[in-house]
Structures are given as C-alpha cells and as structure tokens.
Design an enzyme around this catalytic site. Structure first.
Site, PDB file in Angstrom:
ATOM      1  N   GLN A 287       0.853  -1.193   0.000  1.00 41.44           N
ATOM      2  CA  GLN A 287       0.000   0.000   0.000  1.00 41.44           C
ATOM      3  C   GLN A 287       0.892   1.248   0.000  1.00 41.44           C
ATOM      4  OE1 GLN A 287      -2.386   1.625   3.394  1.00 41.44           O
ATOM      5  NE2 GLN A 287      -4.128   1.246   2.052  1.00 41.44           N
TER       6      GLN A 287
ATOM      7  N   TYR B 205      -5.679  11.076   4.166  1.00 38.30           N
ATOM      8  CA  TYR B 205      -4.334  11.265   3.655  1.00 38.30           C
ATOM      9  C   TYR B 205      -4.300  12.156   2.407  1.00 38.30           C
ATOM     10  CZ  TYR B 205      -3.957   7.934   7.324  1.00 38.30           C
ATOM     11  OH  TYR B 205      -4.072   7.357   8.564  1.00 38.30           O
TER      12      TYR B 205
ATOM     13  N   GLY C  71      -9.379  -6.853   8.702  1.00 38.32           N
ATOM     14  CA  GLY C  71      -8.309  -6.137   9.378  1.00 38.32           C
ATOM     15  C   GLY C  71      -8.042  -6.731  10.746  1.00 38.32           C
ATOM     16  N   ARG C  72      -8.881  -6.352  11.711  1.00 37.51           N
ATOM     17  CA  ARG C  72      -8.630  -6.791  13.085  1.00 37.51           C
ATOM     18  C   ARG C  72      -8.646  -8.312  13.218  1.00 37.51           C
ATOM     19  NH1 ARG C  72     -13.012  -2.603  14.931  1.00 37.51           N
ATOM     20  NH2 ARG C  72     -13.656  -3.237  12.843  1.00 37.51           N
TER      21      ARG C  72
HETATM   22  C1  LIG Z   1      -4.268  -1.113  13.888  1.00 40.96           C
HETATM   23  C2  LIG Z   1      -4.860  -0.704  12.583  1.00 40.96           C
HETATM   24  C3  LIG Z   1      -4.034  -0.181  11.597  1.00 40.96           C
HETATM   25  C4  LIG Z   1      -4.551   0.183  10.337  1.00 40.96           C
HETATM   26  N1  LIG Z   1      -3.703   0.634   9.362  1.00 40.96           N
HETATM   27  C5  LIG Z   1      -4.182   0.891   8.108  1.00 40.96           C
HETATM   28  C6  LIG Z   1      -3.290   1.241   7.040  1.00 40.96           C
HETATM   29  O1  LIG Z   1      -2.069   1.317   7.178  1.00 40.96           O
HETATM   30  N2  LIG Z   1      -3.841   1.502   5.836  1.00 40.96           N
HETATM   31  C7  LIG Z   1      -5.191   1.419   5.620  1.00 40.96           C
HETATM   32  O2  LIG Z   1      -5.632   1.680   4.485  1.00 40.96           O
HETATM   33  N3  LIG Z   1      -6.045   1.057   6.595  1.00 40.96           N
HETATM   34  C8  LIG Z   1      -5.566   0.775   7.824  1.00 40.96           C
HETATM   35  N4  LIG Z   1      -6.429   0.358   8.806  1.00 40.96           N
HETATM   36  C9  LIG Z   1      -7.832   0.075   8.471  1.00 40.96           C
HETATM   37  C10 LIG Z   1      -7.993  -1.426   8.181  1.00 40.96           C
HETATM   38  O3  LIG Z   1      -7.399  -1.776   6.949  1.00 40.96           O
HETATM   39  C11 LIG Z   1      -9.481  -1.833   8.140  1.00 40.96           C
HETATM   40  O4  LIG Z   1     -10.123  -1.012   7.216  1.00 40.96           O
HETATM   41  C12 LIG Z   1     -10.159  -1.677   9.476  1.00 40.96           C
HETATM   42  O5  LIG Z   1      -9.466  -2.424  10.480  1.00 40.96           O
HETATM   43  C13 LIG Z   1     -11.614  -2.164   9.418  1.00 40.96           C
HETATM   44  O6  LIG Z   1     -11.683  -3.497   8.992  1.00 40.96           O
HETATM   45  P1  LIG Z   1     -11.999  -4.672  10.060  1.00 40.96           P
HETATM   46  O7  LIG Z   1     -13.369  -4.380  10.591  1.00 40.96           O
HETATM   47  O8  LIG Z   1     -11.934  -5.935   9.259  1.00 40.96           O
HETATM   48  O9  LIG Z   1     -10.967  -4.577  11.141  1.00 40.96           O
HETATM   49  C14 LIG Z   1      -5.941   0.028  10.089  1.00 40.96           C
HETATM   50  C15 LIG Z   1      -6.772  -0.472  11.096  1.00 40.96           C
HETATM   51  C16 LIG Z   1      -6.246  -0.854  12.324  1.00 40.96           C
HETATM   52  C17 LIG Z   1      -7.165  -1.442  13.373  1.00 40.96           C
END
Ligand SMILES: Cc1cc2nc3c(=O)[nH]c(=O)nc-3n(C[C@H](O)[C@H](O)[C@H](O)COP(=O)(O)O)c2cc1C
Length: 381
Positions: free
Chosen positions: A106, A188, A331-332
C-alpha cells in the site's frame, strides 16, 4: 469469541485477480503496526515473520508504506523508496511467496497529517493549502500530537510527489511485490486534495471535482508507467472519520462517484471499497451507512471490488453472494488470527483481540497470537 456459522463457499474459492490466481478470496487488509521504528524505517525480520504467518490469505495488502521522506507521518511505519527498503521487503515478499500467497504494497503519503519531526526533510508537512486538517499524528508508541497548518504545495512539490510515487512503484517492483495499492482515501494526501474545506487552491488542482481529483489520477498514471494496470489498485471512497477537517460535505458523494466512474477507464486490478465505522447519522453520507455504500456507489465500479470494514466472514460471504464485492478484506481479525483462512474453513472460533498490541515495538500482540491447535506453553516464573 466470535463463531462463524454459514458455509463460506465463495470466500474459499480461488479467484482470478488480473493475471494472478489467488487461492481464495480472503484478503488481509492494510494494517499499520509500527514495527519498523529504527532510523530509515526499514522492514525487518519481525515483520517478515508476521506476514509469513498470515500467508494463507489469498492476498496480503501491506501496511501503509511511505513513498518518500516527505510522505512520512506515522512513527514506526516503513518506507519503499530506498535500497534498504527494497532489501527488507524482498525478504518479506520471498517468504510470503514461499507459502503460496500474493502480496501487494500500500503506497502511502500522509500530506498534511504529519509533523516536522516525522517528515525529517527539514521541511514541514505539505498539503493542498495552508489549512490545518485537525487530526492526531502518531509521533511515538504512546505519543500523539495534533497537526498544525501545513505548507501549501507548489506546482514543483506536486510534480515531485508524482515522481515519488513513480519511484516507489519501481522499488516495489524490484522488491518482488505482486502489485501496489494506492492509498487514496481516509485522511491522507489525496483525500486532503478532495476536501473542499482543506483545498482552497485556485489552480488546476483546486475548485471543481475534476481539479481536486487531478493529483490522484496523475499519480495513478505515473504508477502505470511502471506496472501493468492489472497489478495496480486504489483504495478510495467517501468514508472518512467525520472528525476535524474530514467531515463529509455537499460534494463528498458526487466526488466519489466521479472517481469510481473514472477508475473504470484504467482496467486496474481492484478498487477497495470501505464501509463506514463512524456514525453517519445527520451527515450527508447517512444514506451510505452500513452496506448501503456497497449498494449505492460500489456498483459504479465495474472491476474487482475488495470490500472491507466491520464485516465477519459470514457477512462477507453474504455480500459476495449478493454480488456486492469479489474479495473481502479483514483487518482486526487478521491481527488476532494468523490462520484466519483455516479458521473460516473449519468454522473455528476466533482469538480474542488484544488492542494494546496493535501498535508497539515488540512481538507481543503481533506474532504471538496462537494458531488453531497450537499448544500454548505455560511459563512458570
Ligand atoms: C491497527 C490498525 C491499523 C490500520 N492501518 C491501516 C493502514 O495502514 N492503511 C489502511 O488503508 N487502513 C488501515 N487500517 C484500516 C484497516 O485496513 C481496516 O479497514 C479496518 O481495520 C476495518 O476493517 P476490520 O473491521 O476488518 O478490522 C488500520 C486499522 C487498524 C485497526
């Protein structure tokens, strides 16, 4: 503990992703974890172990990764613009490929959401205009600082930014990545240009929707000078935190509609479409709450959509079956379950989250989540 109930039929099917075949439709979402704190922000062996552990995903999208010093804005996040970065990432892409998965990087530029110490060029953060985006910046493991007023980018700065994305794309290709994703959303650089309240420019990069989106498309075109279109994707959409300088306005939806439609012209590998986690009640985006964003604007994009945010495997399976996306990113769930694919396959419960380890310097909360059936050693002290 979450238990999966439905038969995850589509999620576990192989998928043709541009010219690549993914072994399933489960994607590891991009996740900043701050494990590259050393000077130079070089990817390291701990990060390799973490990605390798998760390499049963059909596709891994790396954490946000800076395209230049000027792009920096998060302590401990890596870069992809030096020979050291290339070497560090090469060992990670090799490890992921050895497990049979695919990995794209990314590409990230934080623009005005940064501070002078993080940028490290002697110059402060740059944004579309001298307007404070009013966000918190992670300046250390337990430190956040508020943004201040950035310097407005000159036309030379804009040209340099486009060149930086082109250069980082070359480093990414030389590091063995399978492709790139441009971070075009959230708070961003590109979203800063799209926001009418932050972009007061009167030149070709401000004013109309087309002008505010110009930088994003110039960067896409620069990246396409390095990579074939089927290896380039974008994360973009109307969703943002609805805080500080990033609140939806009257043109937010039409701006995203414009971007989604225009992305169809490029034959890209994917568009990553986000559901919203913040409360949209009373905002212009209320009609896009929950899955409605997928129904109302996700459909404008005719290629592969990676859907994400707040979906369980069961829910993801339903959305894929309804044709609202082709791949689903977690993500999580991926933070806490290195073997998420296997758990989905056998309907196993997921590990408990330990959010205190999301950001940190060590393996704790990073590479120490157990796999299914793993014997947990008890240490007596
Ligand atoms: C600790 C953490 C770091 C993240 N870092 C990024 C990142 O670097 N780039 C990005 O586009 N999204 C980032 N996100 C967003 C995640 O990609 C994702 O959209 C978010 O966790 C929701 O999805 P989930 O419900 O499956 O966790 C981050 C989320 C978390 C919790």
């Amino acid at each position: 503990m979450t238990t999966l109930t439905q038969n995850p039929r589509l999620l576990l099917e192989p998928f043709r992703f541009g010219d690549l075949t993914l072994s399933n439709r489960i994607v590891m979402a991009p996740l900043t974890r701050m494990r590259a704190p050393a000077a130079g922000a070089v990817p390291n062996a701990l990060m390799r172990e973490y990605y390798q552990q998760r390499a049963s995903a059909g596709l891994i999208i790396t954490e946000g990764t800076f395209v230049s010093d000027q792009a920096r804005g998060w302590f401990g996040a890596p870069g992809v613009y030096t020979e050291e970065h290339r070497k560090g990432w090469q060992s990670i892409t090799d490890a992921v490929h050895a497990e049979g998965s695919r990995i794209i990087v990314q590409l990230w530029h934080q623009g005005a959401v940064s501070n002078k110490a993080l940028v490290g060029t002697g110059r402060g953060p740059l944004g579309p205009s001298a307007v404070d985006p009013e966000q918190l910046v992670h300046t250390g493991y337990n430190n956040t600082e508020l943004t201040s007023v950035p310097e407005a980018m000159t036309l030379d700065d804009i040209r340099q930014t486009v060149a930086d994305f082109r250069h980082a794309s070359q480093v990414a290709r030389d590091a063995g990545f399978d492709g790139v994703q441009i971070q075009g959303g959230f708070v961003y650089l590109f979203q800063q240009f799209l926001q009418q309240n932050l972009n007061l420019r009167t030149d070709a990069y401000g004013g109309s929707i087309e002008n505010r989106a110009r930088l994003l498309f110039e960067v896409i075109e620069a990246v396409l000078e390095v990579w074939p279109s089927q290896r380039v994707g974008v994360k973009a959409g109307p969703m943002m935190p609805e805080r500080g300088g990033f609140r939806s306005g009257s043109s937010t939806l039409s701006t995203s509609e414009y971007i989604y439609r225009r992305l169809n012209d490029y034959g890209l590998s994917h568009l990553m479409v986000m559901r919203q986690l913040a409360d949209l009640k009373g905002t212009p985006l209320q009609p896009l709450a929950g899955d409605d964003v997928l129904h109302r604007i996700g459909k404008l994009y005719e290629g592969t959509r990676i859907i994400n945010a707040g979906i369980s495997a069961t829910h993801a399976e339903e959305l894929l079956q309804q044709g609202l996306g082709e791949l689903a990113a977690f993500g999580r769930d991926y933070i806490a379950n290195p073997d998420l694919v296997e758990r989905i396959r056998v309907h196993a419960p997921l590990n408990e989250q330990r959010p205190e380890g999301y950001y940190g310097a060590t393996s704790s909360g990073y590479t120490d989540y157990p796999r299914l059936g793993q014997i947990v050693e008890v240490q007596y002290v």
